[in-house]
Design a protein around this motif. Structure first.
Motif, PDB file in Angstrom:
ATOM      1  N   PRO A  66       0.809  -1.224   0.000  1.00 34.31           N
ATOM      2  CA  PRO A  66       0.000   0.000   0.000  1.00 34.31           C
ATOM      3  C   PRO A  66       0.845   1.279   0.000  1.00 34.31           C
ATOM      4  CG  PRO A  66      -0.871  -1.567   1.581  1.00 34.31           C
ATOM      5  CD  PRO A  66       0.423  -2.127   1.075  1.00 34.31           C
ATOM      6  N   LEU A  67       1.971   1.235   0.691  1.00 31.47           N
ATOM      7  CA  LEU A  67       2.844   2.416   0.701  1.00 31.47           C
ATOM      8  C   LEU A  67       3.401   2.681  -0.689  1.00 31.47           C
ATOM      9  CD1 LEU A  67       4.320   4.608   2.346  1.00 31.47           C
ATOM     10  CD2 LEU A  67       6.176   2.970   2.656  1.00 31.47           C
ATOM     11  N   LEU A  68       3.793   1.633  -1.384  1.00 28.90           N
ATOM     12  CA  LEU A  68       4.300   1.789  -2.743  1.00 28.90           C
ATOM     13  C   LEU A  68       3.217   2.337  -3.673  1.00 28.90           C
ATOM     14  CD1 LEU A  68       6.709   1.374  -4.623  1.00 28.90           C
ATOM     15  CD2 LEU A  68       5.864  -0.921  -5.063  1.00 28.90           C
ATOM     16  N   PHE A  69       1.987   1.848  -3.518  1.00 26.11           N
ATOM     17  CA  PHE A  69       0.871   2.352  -4.312  1.00 26.11           C
ATOM     18  C   PHE A  69       0.632   3.834  -4.030  1.00 26.11           C
ATOM     19  CE2 PHE A  69      -3.680   3.210  -4.809  1.00 26.11           C
ATOM     20  CZ  PHE A  69      -3.809   2.954  -6.163  1.00 26.11           C
ATOM     21  N   LEU A  70       0.667   4.219  -2.761  1.00 26.73           N
ATOM     22  CA  LEU A  70       0.469   5.624  -2.389  1.00 26.73           C
ATOM     23  C   LEU A  70       1.549   6.514  -2.993  1.00 26.73           C
ATOM     24  CD1 LEU A  70      -1.051   7.740  -0.637  1.00 26.73           C
ATOM     25  CD2 LEU A  70       0.610   7.210   1.154  1.00 26.73           C
ATOM     26  N   VAL A  71       2.792   6.098  -2.889  1.00 27.95           N
ATOM     27  CA  VAL A  71       3.898   6.894  -3.434  1.00 27.95           C
ATOM     28  C   VAL A  71       3.785   6.995  -4.949  1.00 27.95           C
ATOM     29  CG1 VAL A  71       6.399   6.925  -3.763  1.00 27.95           C
ATOM     30  CG2 VAL A  71       5.449   6.453  -1.515  1.00 27.95           C
ATOM     31  N   ALA A  72       3.440   5.901  -5.617  1.00 29.43           N
ATOM     32  CA  ALA A  72       3.303   5.927  -7.074  1.00 29.43           C
ATOM     33  C   ALA A  72       2.157   6.834  -7.504  1.00 29.43           C
ATOM     34  CB  ALA A  72       3.086   4.515  -7.603  1.00 29.43           C
ATOM     35  N   SER A  73       1.053   6.824  -6.767  1.00 28.07           N
ATOM     36  CA  SER A  73      -0.072   7.688  -7.134  1.00 28.07           C
ATOM     37  C   SER A  73       0.271   9.158  -6.913  1.00 28.07           C
ATOM     38  CB  SER A  73      -1.328   7.299  -6.356  1.00 28.07           C
ATOM     39  OG  SER A  73      -1.109   7.455  -4.966  1.00 28.07           O
ATOM     40  N   VAL A  74       1.005   9.470  -5.860  1.00 25.80           N
ATOM     41  CA  VAL A  74       1.422  10.862  -5.628  1.00 25.80           C
ATOM     42  C   VAL A  74       2.362  11.323  -6.736  1.00 25.80           C
ATOM     43  CG1 VAL A  74       2.782  12.345  -4.099  1.00 25.80           C
ATOM     44  CG2 VAL A  74       1.035  10.843  -3.145  1.00 25.80           C
ATOM     45  N   VAL A  75       3.299  10.475  -7.139  1.00 22.68           N
ATOM     46  CA  VAL A  75       4.222  10.827  -8.221  1.00 22.68           C
ATOM     47  C   VAL A  75       3.453  11.048  -9.517  1.00 22.68           C
ATOM     48  CG1 VAL A  75       6.086   9.914  -9.682  1.00 22.68           C
ATOM     49  CG2 VAL A  75       6.244   9.750  -7.204  1.00 22.68           C
ATOM     50  N   LEU A  76       2.446  10.206  -9.785  1.00 22.86           N
ATOM     51  CA  LEU A  76       1.635  10.365 -10.988  1.00 22.86           C
ATOM     52  C   LEU A  76       0.853  11.673 -10.966  1.00 22.86           C
ATOM     53  CD1 LEU A  76       0.660   9.026 -13.624  1.00 22.86           C
ATOM     54  CD2 LEU A  76      -1.241   8.103 -12.294  1.00 22.86           C
ATOM     55  N   VAL A  77       0.259  12.007  -9.841  1.00 21.88           N
ATOM     56  CA  VAL A  77      -0.492  13.266  -9.725  1.00 21.88           C
ATOM     57  C   VAL A  77       0.432  14.457  -9.934  1.00 21.88           C
ATOM     58  CG1 VAL A  77      -1.735  14.740  -8.089  1.00 21.88           C
ATOM     59  CG2 VAL A  77      -2.350  12.335  -8.329  1.00 21.88           C
ATOM     60  N   VAL A  78       1.607  14.432  -9.316  1.00 24.64           N
ATOM     61  CA  VAL A  78       2.554  15.543  -9.472  1.00 24.64           C
ATOM     62  C   VAL A  78       3.012  15.654 -10.923  1.00 24.64           C
ATOM     63  CG1 VAL A  78       4.874  16.330  -8.842  1.00 24.64           C
ATOM     64  CG2 VAL A  78       3.306  15.540  -7.078  1.00 24.64           C
ATOM     65  N   ALA A  79       3.183  14.516 -11.597  1.00 19.20           N
ATOM     66  CA  ALA A  79       3.614  14.549 -12.998  1.00 19.20           C
ATOM     67  C   ALA A  79       2.517  15.111 -13.899  1.00 19.20           C
ATOM     68  CB  ALA A  79       4.006  13.149 -13.460  1.00 19.20           C
ATOM     69  N   LEU A  80       1.250  14.908 -13.538  1.00 19.26           N
ATOM     70  CA  LEU A  80       0.138  15.371 -14.378  1.00 19.26           C
ATOM     71  C   LEU A  80      -0.368  16.769 -14.021  1.00 19.26           C
ATOM     72  CD1 LEU A  80      -1.915  12.084 -14.690  1.00 19.26           C
ATOM     73  CD2 LEU A  80      -0.372  13.096 -16.364  1.00 19.26           C
ATOM     74  N   VAL A  81       0.137  17.368 -12.962  1.00 18.36           N
ATOM     75  CA  VAL A  81      -0.313  18.706 -12.553  1.00 18.36           C
ATOM     76  C   VAL A  81      -0.135  19.752 -13.655  1.00 18.36           C
ATOM     77  CG1 VAL A  81       0.291  20.630 -11.010  1.00 18.36           C
ATOM     78  CG2 VAL A  81      -0.220  18.402 -10.074  1.00 18.36           C
ATOM     79  N   PRO A  82       0.950  19.772 -14.417  1.00 16.18           N
ATOM     80  CA  PRO A  82       1.084  20.817 -15.440  1.00 16.18           C
ATOM     81  C   PRO A  82      -0.011  20.777 -16.505  1.00 16.18           C
ATOM     82  CG  PRO A  82       3.196  19.765 -15.087  1.00 16.18           C
ATOM     83  CD  PRO A  82       2.187  18.984 -14.320  1.00 16.18           C
ATOM     84  N   TYR A  83      -0.676  19.656 -16.691  1.00 13.74           N
ATOM     85  CA  TYR A  83      -1.699  19.545 -17.724  1.00 13.74           C
ATOM     86  C   TYR A  83      -3.064  19.995 -17.240  1.00 13.74           C
ATOM     87  CZ  TYR A  83       2.001  16.907 -19.853  1.00 13.74           C
ATOM     88  OH  TYR A  83       3.213  16.538 -20.363  1.00 13.74           O
ATOM     89  N   GLY A  84      -3.224  20.216 -15.955  1.00 11.95           N
ATOM     90  CA  GLY A  84      -4.475  20.729 -15.406  1.00 11.95           C
ATOM     91  C   GLY A  84      -5.563  19.690 -15.347  1.00 11.95           C
ATOM     92  N   PRO A  85      -6.738  20.121 -14.836  1.00  6.31           N
ATOM     93  CA  PRO A  85      -7.855  19.172 -14.740  1.00  6.31           C
ATOM     94  C   PRO A  85      -8.425  18.859 -16.114  1.00  6.31           C
ATOM     95  CG  PRO A  85      -8.552  21.351 -14.083  1.00  6.31           C
ATOM     96  CD  PRO A  85      -7.071  21.430 -14.319  1.00  6.31           C
ATOM     97  N   LEU A  86      -9.097  17.743 -16.192  1.00  9.98           N
ATOM     98  CA  LEU A  86      -9.752  17.365 -17.447  1.00  9.98           C
ATOM     99  C   LEU A  86     -10.933  18.294 -17.710  1.00  9.98           C
ATOM    100  CD1 LEU A  86      -9.804  13.488 -17.067  1.00  9.98           C
ATOM    101  CD2 LEU A  86      -8.355  14.843 -18.553  1.00  9.98           C
ATOM    102  N   PRO A  87     -11.144  18.681 -18.959  1.00  6.61           N
ATOM    103  CA  PRO A  87     -12.306  19.541 -19.253  1.00  6.61           C
ATOM    104  C   PRO A  87     -13.587  18.748 -19.103  1.00  6.61           C
ATOM    105  CG  PRO A  87     -11.165  18.957 -21.268  1.00  6.61           C
ATOM    106  CD  PRO A  87     -10.346  18.419 -20.132  1.00  6.61           C
ATOM    107  N   PRO A  88     -14.683  19.420 -18.712  1.00  2.35           N
ATOM    108  CA  PRO A  88     -15.943  18.677 -18.555  1.00  2.35           C
ATOM    109  C   PRO A  88     -16.412  18.178 -19.913  1.00  2.35           C
ATOM    110  CG  PRO A  88     -16.285  21.028 -18.250  1.00  2.35           C
ATOM    111  CD  PRO A  88     -14.808  20.817 -18.385  1.00  2.35           C
ATOM    112  N   SER A  89     -16.955  16.970 -19.895  1.00  2.21           N
ATOM    113  CA  SER A  89     -17.436  16.410 -21.172  1.00  2.21           C
ATOM    114  C   SER A  89     -18.827  16.964 -21.462  1.00  2.21           C
ATOM    115  CB  SER A  89     -17.473  14.885 -21.090  1.00  2.21           C
ATOM    116  OG  SER A  89     -18.328  14.498 -20.026  1.00  2.21           O
ATOM    117  N   SER A  90     -19.060  17.268 -22.720  1.00  2.00           N
ATOM    118  CA  SER A  90     -20.373  17.821 -23.095  1.00  2.00           C
ATOM    119  C   SER A  90     -21.307  16.669 -23.451  1.00  2.00           C
ATOM    120  CB  SER A  90     -20.208  18.761 -24.288  1.00  2.00           C
ATOM    121  OG  SER A  90     -19.645  18.067 -25.356  1.00  2.00           O
ATOM    122  N   PRO A  91     -22.591  16.766 -23.028  1.00  6.16           N
ATOM    123  CA  PRO A  91     -23.541  15.671 -23.306  1.00  6.16           C
ATOM    124  C   PRO A  91     -24.000  15.639 -24.740  1.00  6.16           C
ATOM    125  CG  PRO A  91     -24.530  17.337 -21.862  1.00  6.16           C
ATOM    126  CD  PRO A  91     -23.139  17.763 -22.193  1.00  6.16           C
TER     127      PRO A  91
END
Length: 91
Positions: A66-91
């Motif tokens: 679980p610790l490895l999963f937590l660290v990997a998810s934090v690294v992934l979030v930090v790596a994706l921060v420059p791209y910003g949130p996903l735009p809302p999908s239009s129906p």
């Protein structure tokens, strides 16, 4: 007994040797100025890595997954921060 004169290479080359040493010192000072931030970052990363290894060794084996999963998810979030949130999908 008369003194023998210095060999020519030693008597005429001392000024050139002094200039070479000064040039070498100037180059070393410039290289230190340029590389100082890199040296500082490297030292910090080394300290972080040693703290991480120490923390990993102190963690019980059943909690490492679980610790490895937590660290990997934090690294992934930090790596994706420059791209910003996903735009809302239009129906």
């Amino acid at each position: 007994m008369a003194r023998r004169p210095l060999p020519r290479i030693l008597s005429t080359g001392s000024a050139q040797i002094a200039r070479s040493r000064e040039l070498a010192r100037t180059a070393a000072d410039s290289a230190t100025d340029v590389l100082h931030p890199l040296i500082t970052i490297t030292r910090g990363l080394r300290r972080l890595a040693s703290a991480g290894r120490r923390r990993w060794a102190d963690t019980p084996k059943d909690r490492r997954g679980p610790l490895l999963f937590l660290v990997a998810s934090v690294v992934l979030v930090v790596a994706l921060v420059p791209y910003g949130p996903l735009p809302p999908s239009s129906p």
